[in-house]
Scaffold this active site. Structure first.
Site: not given
Ligand code: NAD
Ligand code: TYD
Length: 340
Positions: A82, A86, A101, A127, A150, A189, A205, A276
């Site tokens: 994971f 991100t 990373t 995705d 990203y 997020k 925002p 975007h």
């Molecule tokens: P997050 O940013 O909340 O957490 C990332 C974690 O990785 C943190 O604990 C951070 O300390 C650790 N980390 C970062 N760099 C590191 C390194 N070099 N070595 C060790 N640890 C490190 O992220 P998340 O939202 O939990 O996402 C987790 C995974 O899921 C990511 O790979 C992301 O791309 C993927 N993902 C996230 C979403 C989402 O909606 N958040 C959706 C699909 C996939």
């Molecule tokens: P985000 O949570 O950053 O996820 P991702 O861009 O990886 O899908 O954003 C979700 C959606 O919300 C994306 O379309 C961007 C929008 N967004 C805003 O409108 N305002 C904000 O301040 C942020 C962070 C995201």
């Protein structure tokens, strides 16, 4: 699958995965390996910290010696990666850490997986690697059209995994999840940011016209899907994980305000994110054939999410009041308001 290394396990999805797995199985050990970047938070792991089958190891996936040490010490047979940078908006400001990373770090883990001949390496992907999908749904075989640093970095990690599967015949699987929401998501997020701002009567925002579409899935459903792929997925295969239903950001924002009983006047349109992606949409039929499907629809997921942030102010107030968060917020949002 006995000793599972969960890299990035102190982050949002990783910590939810740790909770799920330790609650669901009593014959596995979980070793969290995490650098504790701004997004890593040991508060996320408080519910499991006394569990004798849980171990925490602070380390960086970009450092082969640290990875090697943890692999040996805990006799790791499974890696679920994971760990990543991100946040799309941060990748626009400072892409270097993402390449480091999400691409190089993945390579370091794959090398360790090869050296120790482990049972399974599982890569958590997104995705976003398919790019904006204006019509139809992305299938796992679709071409990648990454548009942000990203998503490009995540695609680099995926391609490296597929290369190691092909070149070295390693047991590698990949899941590509849609946007997760739920407990312990860092409030940069959109969903946790909007919920916590709304609780404090601060502006939400919203980028551009707010008509961008995302498939918001509940994080526990995503983690269940990862577990299904770990147990039933075929090496060399990719599986999409999402609900298959998209919601506009405007609808998501209205839902949050409605659940918190806050006025729509809190919505603050701001200049759009460069590049975007307008819409992500997944075809999840491949994983459904393995017996997985999201348990929560959008309404249920957003309701549970809002409730968690209302009930857990101790968790997010600590983060949002810190200098590091405030500096980021200023840099990201100051001066972007579009007059309502
Ligand atoms: P997050 O940013 O909340 O957490 C990332 C974690 O990785 C943190 O604990 C951070 O300390 C650790 N980390 C970062 N760099 C590191 C390194 N070099 N070595 C060790 N640890 C490190 O992220 P998340 O939202 O939990 O996402 C987790 C995974 O899921 C990511 O790979 C992301 O791309 C993927 N993902 C996230 C979403 C989402 O909606 N958040 C959706 C699909 C996939
Ligand atoms: P985000 O949570 O950053 O996820 P991702 O861009 O990886 O899908 O954003 C979700 C959606 O919300 C994306 O379309 C961007 C929008 N967004 C805003 O409108 N305002 C904000 O301040 C942020 C962070 C995201």
């Amino acid at each position: 699958m006995k000793n599972i290394l969960v890299t990035g396990g102190a982050g949002f999805i990783g910590s939810n995965f740790v909770h799920l797995m330790l609650g669901k199985y009593d014959d596995i050990n979980i070793i969290v390996f995490d650098k504790l970047t701004y997004a890593g938070n040991q508060d996320n792991l408080i519910p499991v910290e006394k569990n004798p089958r849980y171990h925490f190891y602070q380390g960086d996936i970009c450092h082969p010696d640290e990875v090697d040490r943890v692999m040996q010490r805990f006799e790791i047979d499974t890696i679920v990666n994971f760990a990543a940078e991100t946040h799309v908006d941060r990748s626009l400001m400072e892409p270097g850490g993402f390449i480091q990373t999400d691409v190089y770090g993945t390579y370091v883990l794959l090398e360790a997986a090869k050296k120790y001949g482990i049972e399974r390496y599982h890569q958590i992907s997104t995705d976003e690697v398919y790019g904006a999908v204006l019509e139809g749904r992305s299938k796992e075989t679709d071409q990648l059209h990454t548009r942000s640093p990203y998503s490009a970095a995540k695609a680099g990690g995926d391609l490296m995994c597929l290369a190691y599967y092909t070149s070295f015949n390693m047991p590698i699987t990949i899941t590509r999840g849609s946007n997760n929401i739920g407990p312990y998501q860092y409030p940069e997020k959109a969903v946790p940011l909007f919920v916590t701002n709304a609780i404090d009567n601060k502006p939400l925002p919203l980028y551009g016209d707010g008509l961008q579409m995302r498939d918001y899935q509940y994080v526990q459903d995503h983690c269940e899907g990862i577990d299904v792929v770990l147990r039933k997925g075929q090496p060399g295969e990719i599986y999409n994980l999402g609900t298959g239903v998209e919601t506009t950001n405007l609808e998501m924002t209205h839902a949050i305000l409605r659940l918190l009983n806050k006025p729509e006047s809190l919505i603050q349109p701001i200049t759009d994110r460069p590049g975007h992606d307008r819409r992500y949409a997944l075809d999840c039929s491949k994983v459904q054939a393995l017996g997985w499907r999201s348990a929560h629809n959008f309404e249920q997921a957003i309701e549970a999410t809002v409730k968690w942030y209302v009930d857990n102010e101790w968790w997010w107030r600590k983060i949002k009041s810190g200098d590091r968060y405030q500096e980021y917020y200023q840099k990201q949002y100051a001066g972007r308001e579009i007059n309502k």
